[in-house]
Design a protein around this motif. Structure first.
Motif, mmCIF file in Angstrom:
data_model
loop_
_atom_site.group_PDB
_atom_site.id
_atom_site.type_symbol
_atom_site.label_atom_id
_atom_site.label_comp_id
_atom_site.label_asym_id
_atom_site.label_seq_id
_atom_site.Cartn_x
_atom_site.Cartn_y
_atom_site.Cartn_z
ATOM 1 N N LYS A 237 0.813 -1.215 0.000
ATOM 2 C CA LYS A 237 0.000 0.000 0.000
ATOM 3 C C LYS A 237 0.850 1.270 0.000
ATOM 4 C CE LYS A 237 -4.166 -1.915 2.176
ATOM 5 N NZ LYS A 237 -4.996 -1.730 0.973
ATOM 6 N N ASP A 238 2.129 1.137 0.318
ATOM 7 C CA ASP A 238 2.979 2.322 0.317
ATOM 8 C C ASP A 238 3.590 2.610 -1.065
ATOM 9 O OD1 ASP A 238 4.643 0.133 0.291
ATOM 10 O OD2 ASP A 238 6.006 0.872 1.842
ATOM 11 N N THR A 239 3.214 1.807 -2.076
ATOM 12 C CA THR A 239 3.648 2.078 -3.453
ATOM 13 C C THR A 239 2.572 2.920 -4.132
ATOM 14 O OG1 THR A 239 4.877 -0.013 -3.622
ATOM 15 C CG2 THR A 239 4.258 1.079 -5.687
ATOM 16 N N PRO A 240 2.864 4.176 -4.513
ATOM 17 C CA PRO A 240 1.835 5.076 -5.047
ATOM 18 C C PRO A 240 1.564 4.826 -6.531
ATOM 19 C CG PRO A 240 3.914 6.237 -4.916
ATOM 20 C CD PRO A 240 4.167 4.858 -4.339
ATOM 21 N N LEU A 241 1.015 3.638 -6.807
ATOM 22 C CA LEU A 241 0.648 3.247 -8.169
ATOM 23 C C LEU A 241 -0.861 3.239 -8.267
ATOM 24 C CD1 LEU A 241 1.264 2.145 -11.000
ATOM 25 C CD2 LEU A 241 1.427 -0.144 -9.974
ATOM 26 N N TRP A 242 -1.407 4.018 -9.205
ATOM 27 C CA TRP A 242 -2.844 4.187 -9.351
ATOM 28 C C TRP A 242 -3.315 3.600 -10.667
ATOM 29 C CZ3 TRP A 242 -5.794 6.921 -5.629
ATOM 30 C CH2 TRP A 242 -5.046 7.494 -4.594
ATOM 31 N N LYS A 243 -4.446 2.901 -10.623
ATOM 32 C CA LYS A 243 -5.025 2.268 -11.807
ATOM 33 C C LYS A 243 -6.370 2.893 -12.126
ATOM 34 C CE LYS A 243 -6.449 -2.215 -13.715
ATOM 35 N NZ LYS A 243 -6.614 -3.671 -13.439
ATOM 36 N N CYS B 74 7.330 0.501 -9.742
ATOM 37 C CA CYS B 74 5.948 0.007 -9.699
ATOM 38 C C CYS B 74 5.826 -1.489 -9.445
ATOM 39 C CB CYS B 74 5.228 0.392 -10.988
ATOM 40 S SG CYS B 74 5.045 2.187 -11.165
ATOM 41 N N ALA B 75 6.894 -2.105 -8.926
ATOM 42 C CA ALA B 75 6.905 -3.498 -8.454
ATOM 43 C C ALA B 75 7.285 -4.474 -9.555
ATOM 44 C CB ALA B 75 5.591 -3.905 -7.818
ATOM 45 N N ILE B 76 8.341 -5.237 -9.301
ATOM 46 C CA ILE B 76 8.813 -6.257 -10.230
ATOM 47 C C ILE B 76 7.860 -7.445 -10.174
ATOM 48 C CG2 ILE B 76 10.732 -7.799 -10.796
ATOM 49 C CD1 ILE B 76 12.597 -5.807 -9.401
ATOM 50 N N HIS B 77 7.422 -7.905 -11.341
ATOM 51 C CA HIS B 77 6.457 -9.005 -11.410
ATOM 52 C C HIS B 77 6.687 -9.784 -12.709
ATOM 53 C CE1 HIS B 77 4.722 -5.612 -13.571
ATOM 54 N NE2 HIS B 77 3.943 -6.449 -14.219
#
Length: 235
Positions: A103-109, A153-156
């Protein structure tokens, strides 16, 4: 379908209209606008010397006519701030949608919309073989993302679809990694407005899905980008 059928796509951006134009025949883009070709063949512009928008690619057009195409996605240029974008209905912090996402990653969809379809021979498109074989109809879905400057924005590595990304505002990058570790970065793809990653990152998997390398989007500045997803037919 009649020529130049225009359908607004509700991506939660009243300050940034997004249109799907289908059965394109000498369609005039007043612009400036980011124009995405979501198909595996180039589309031609009515200019001299000749210019095309390559397959699965994009450019910024102003006062230009597209000769023909199955469809294009047109995103109007805007000077709206990120705050204007995020106030629109349908935008969510990804951590609120996916409990496992930090939740601390400020990525908005933003909200997702169907954007027609494309005929694809996936193994050929993904460079797994040189010969072309019968194509299948893939449904196209699109949505916008926003992240502020400096956001990883997170490695996936998991998606159940083929995807490409188009930069709309700001400057960012798509990155690939050998492992889920920033120190294993092996490819860094800069993205400025109007640029699309033309080669999908994935390959086909034995189960009919897709296998991705570890990858992420990184925002160098405040960024808005468009994800274009290709969903395979039901088996």
């Amino acid at each position: 379908m009649s020529q130049n059928t225009v359908r607004p796509l509700d991506l939660g951006t009243p300050h940034m209209p997004v249109l799907l134009v289908e059965n394109v025949d000498h369609y005039r883009v007043t612009g400036p606008a980011v124009v995405i070709n979501p198909h595996p063949e180039p589309i031609h512009l009515d200019v001299a010397p000749p210019v095309t928008i390559p397959a699965l690619s994009s450019t910024i057009l102003t006062g230009t006519t597209i000769v023909s195409a199955p469809s294009v996605i047109v995103v109007a240029a805007t000077d709206a701030t990120a705050a204007d974008v995020l106030r629109a209905p349908g935008w969510h912090l990804l951590g609120d949608l996916l409990p496992a996402f930090p939740k601390d990653t400020p990525l908005w969809k933003g909200p997702q919309a169907a954007a027609g379809s494309a005929r694809l021979d996936a193994p050929h498109l993904l460079g797994e073989r040189s010969d072309r074989r019968p194509e299948e109809t893939y449904g196209i879905k699109v949505n916008l993302w926003y992240a502020p400057a400096g956001t990883d924005c997170a490695i996936h590595n998991e998606h159940d679809f083929i995807e490409i990304h188009t930069q709309i505002t700001g400057v960012g990058r798509m990155q690939k990694f050998h492992a889920r570790d920033h120190s294993t970065l092996y490819q860094d793809i800069p993205m400025a407005p109007g640029y699309t990653t033309p080669q999908p990152f994935c390959v086909t998997a034995p189960d009919g899905g897709y296998r991705y390398p570890w990858h992420q989007y990184r925002a160098d500045t405040d960024c808005v980008w468009l994800a274009v997803e290709y969903h395979r037919p039901a088996r």
